[in-house]
Design a protein around this motif. Structure first.
Motif, short mmCIF file in Angstrom:
data_model
loop_
_atom_site.label_atom_id
_atom_site.label_comp_id
_atom_site.label_asym_id
_atom_site.label_seq_id
_atom_site.Cartn_x
_atom_site.Cartn_y
_atom_site.Cartn_z
N VAL A 248 0.81 -1.22 0.00
CA VAL A 248 0.00 0.00 0.00
C VAL A 248 0.85 1.27 0.00
O VAL A 248 0.45 2.28 -0.61
CB VAL A 248 -0.98 -0.01 1.19
N ASP A 249 1.98 1.25 0.67
CA ASP A 249 2.81 2.46 0.69
C ASP A 249 3.62 2.62 -0.60
O ASP A 249 3.72 3.72 -1.15
CB ASP A 249 3.75 2.42 1.90
N VAL A 250 4.18 1.53 -1.08
CA VAL A 250 4.94 1.58 -2.33
C VAL A 250 4.04 2.01 -3.49
O VAL A 250 4.49 2.65 -4.44
CB VAL A 250 5.60 0.22 -2.62
N ALA A 251 2.74 1.69 -3.39
CA ALA A 251 1.80 2.07 -4.45
C ALA A 251 1.70 3.58 -4.61
O ALA A 251 1.22 4.07 -5.65
CB ALA A 251 0.42 1.49 -4.16
N GLU A 252 2.14 4.33 -3.61
CA GLU A 252 2.09 5.78 -3.71
C GLU A 252 3.28 6.35 -4.49
O GLU A 252 3.34 7.55 -4.74
CB GLU A 252 2.07 6.39 -2.30
N THR A 253 4.24 5.51 -4.88
CA THR A 253 5.37 5.95 -5.70
C THR A 253 5.02 5.78 -7.17
O THR A 253 4.13 4.99 -7.52
CB THR A 253 6.62 5.13 -5.38
N PRO A 254 5.70 6.48 -8.07
CA PRO A 254 5.39 6.33 -9.50
C PRO A 254 5.50 4.88 -9.98
O PRO A 254 4.63 4.39 -10.71
CB PRO A 254 6.42 7.23 -10.18
#
Length: 468
Positions: A248-254
């Motif tokens: 879920v957090d990595v999904a906020e990166t491009p």
């Protein structure tokens, strides 16, 4: 002689799924007319919506032309265009009805639906007889058939014209007896994401019977467009999608955003298309992250989605896509705990090492143990529950992450007071990199799933079992 003016009716036979239908035929001095396949009326009358894709015609010059007995890996709708035939059907599917026989005459006013794996054979009773059959798969040389000898003594078919007096192909004459027939197996269930924590639980719950096929990401990757051509999809009755992008957090990166959309939306779109084209039931696991967590009480299946972050957005989009499949289950769940690294195991490890953690205390929900989640999926499929969206978590009072951590400490023999509470903002204040917004309220109503007869275990009991 064709009977005119019948009402459209559908009746069951001794063979499960083999349905015989009377058709309205309208005639006068010029001839007659009938609707050979009229989806809306015939589904309402009780025929399945089997999705025909190919229409074939068999024309027979002489009385007594006999064909069969062939069991094909698709469904077919057989209707006479001209003349009259005697039909014999033998169940060649695995199961208790194997070997059951049904016979009937067919003319333009009577047709039959033959399900996959039921052997069918026809003997013409008039010259210039033609019958039409619609099938829901294209003919393929790779398709697996089963055959039965027309003269098999076990089946004991009473042919109107003795087989010794009729035209039969050498190939049909060489078919095996019933004792030597290879039964047609049931359609398979494909479990995608079989190496994940839910996939492993599904393997434990469903077992290793041949009709269950488990594939990990190395065998079927939803983010790889080529997966759609890796299988003969008509051989599957159900697909359970236990795979997803969940960082879920990595999904906020491009880069993470692209990967999340590829797996959770683009891949699901292809999977839904496969299900639609092949009449497959699609089971898809979703998340509490489709909600923003601002509702003061439990979320129901009817609540509108309002995702906060990229991961939740991709899950909400995937849910909407799966809902376009006529036969679908969307399973919304929260705080999943299974085999492998997870919150409960982390807290148990910290307790055992004497560490006093600070744990978020302003997010509230229930744990979902994968054993219970897998059991709910099996329950819905086995009981043919109405299709749609279902919430599935463990039962009991909703609690915060900090309260659950204290439960873990207590159940493992440690002092729960060692766990202190902290706000979400404070917990992530020192984090490097983007942090996905979390719903503060992840409580999901269980009223709908319990109404089907499935009762998830209380969360505390399931937690105690897990830790033991």
């Amino acid at each position: 002689m064709t009977e005119f003016g019948k009402a459209l009716t559908v009746a069951e036979t001794a063979i499960p799924g083999l349905l015989i239908a009377d058709l309205p035929v309208h005639g006068d001095s010029r001839g007659w007319f009938k609707e050979n396949w009229q989806r809306e009326k015939m589904i309402a009358a009780g025929l399945p919506d089997f999705g025909p894709v190919q229409n074939n015609i068999s024309f027979n010059d002489a009385i007594g032309t006999t064909r069969g007995i062939h069991a094909e890996p698709w469904d077919k709708w057989v209707s006479v265009a001209t003349g009259r035939i005697f039909g014999a059907w033998v169940d060649l599917r695995e199961g208790p009805s194997f070997g059951t026989v049904f016979t009937s005459e067919l003319d333009p006013s009577r047709a039959i639906f033959v399900p996959r794996g039921v052997g069918n054979s026809y003997q013409t009773l008039e010259p210039d007889t033609a019958y039409v059959y619609l099938v829901n798969d294209h003919w393929s040389a790779e398709a697996e058939y089963s055959f039965l000898n027309l003269a098999d003594e076990t089946a004991g078919i009473d042919w109107p014209i003795p087989l010794s007096d009729v035209e039969i192909s050498p190939k049909d004459l060489a078919h095996p007896s019933l004792a030597a027939v290879t039964p047609i197996p049931p359609k398979k269930t494909l479990i995608v994401g079989a190496n994940g924590q839910l996939g492993r639980a599904l393997r434990d719950v469903l077992g290793e019977a041949p009709e269950y096929e488990y594939v990990g990401r190395d065998e079927l990757d939803l983010s790889d467009p080529s997966f759609t051509s890796t299988r003969r999809w008509r051989d599957y009755a159900t697909i359970i999608n236990a795979a997803a992008y969940t960082a879920v957090d990595v999904a906020e990166t491009p880069e993470g955003r692209a990967e999340a959309w590829a797996a959770n939306v683009t891949g699901i779109t292809a999977l839904a298309s496969i299900a639609n084209e092949n009449g497959i039931t699609l089971v898809h696991v979703s998340s509490d992250y489709v909600f923003d967590g601002t509702k003061p009480d439990e979320y129901t299946e009817e609540d509108g989605v309002r995702p906060l972050g990229v991961y939740g957005q991709t899950k909400a989009a995937g849910d909407a896509i799966v809902a376009t499949v006529p036969r679908h289950y969307v399973i919304r769940t929260s705080w999943v705990i299974g085999e492998g690294k997870n919150f409960v195991r982390t807290m148990a490890s910290l307790a055992g090492r004497g560490i006093a953690p600070a744990v978020v205390d302003d997010q509230v929900g229930r744990l979902t143990f994968t054993t219970d989640l897998a059991g709910a999926i099996r329950h819905l499929l086995d009981n043919e529950a109405p299709f749609g969206v279902y919430n599935v978590t463990n039962d009991g009072e909703a609690q915060s992450w900090a309260e659950i951590a204290r439960l873990v400490f207590g159940l493992t023999g440690h002092d729960p007071s060692r766990v202190s509470g902290v706000s979400t903002e404070a917990y992530f204040a020192s984090a490097s990199g983007p942090i996905a917004p979390r719903p503060r309220n992840s409580q999901l109503s269980l009223a709908k799933i319990t109404s089907t007869g499935y009762s998830p275990r209380p969360m505390r009991d399931a937690l105690a079992d897990y830790l033991s």
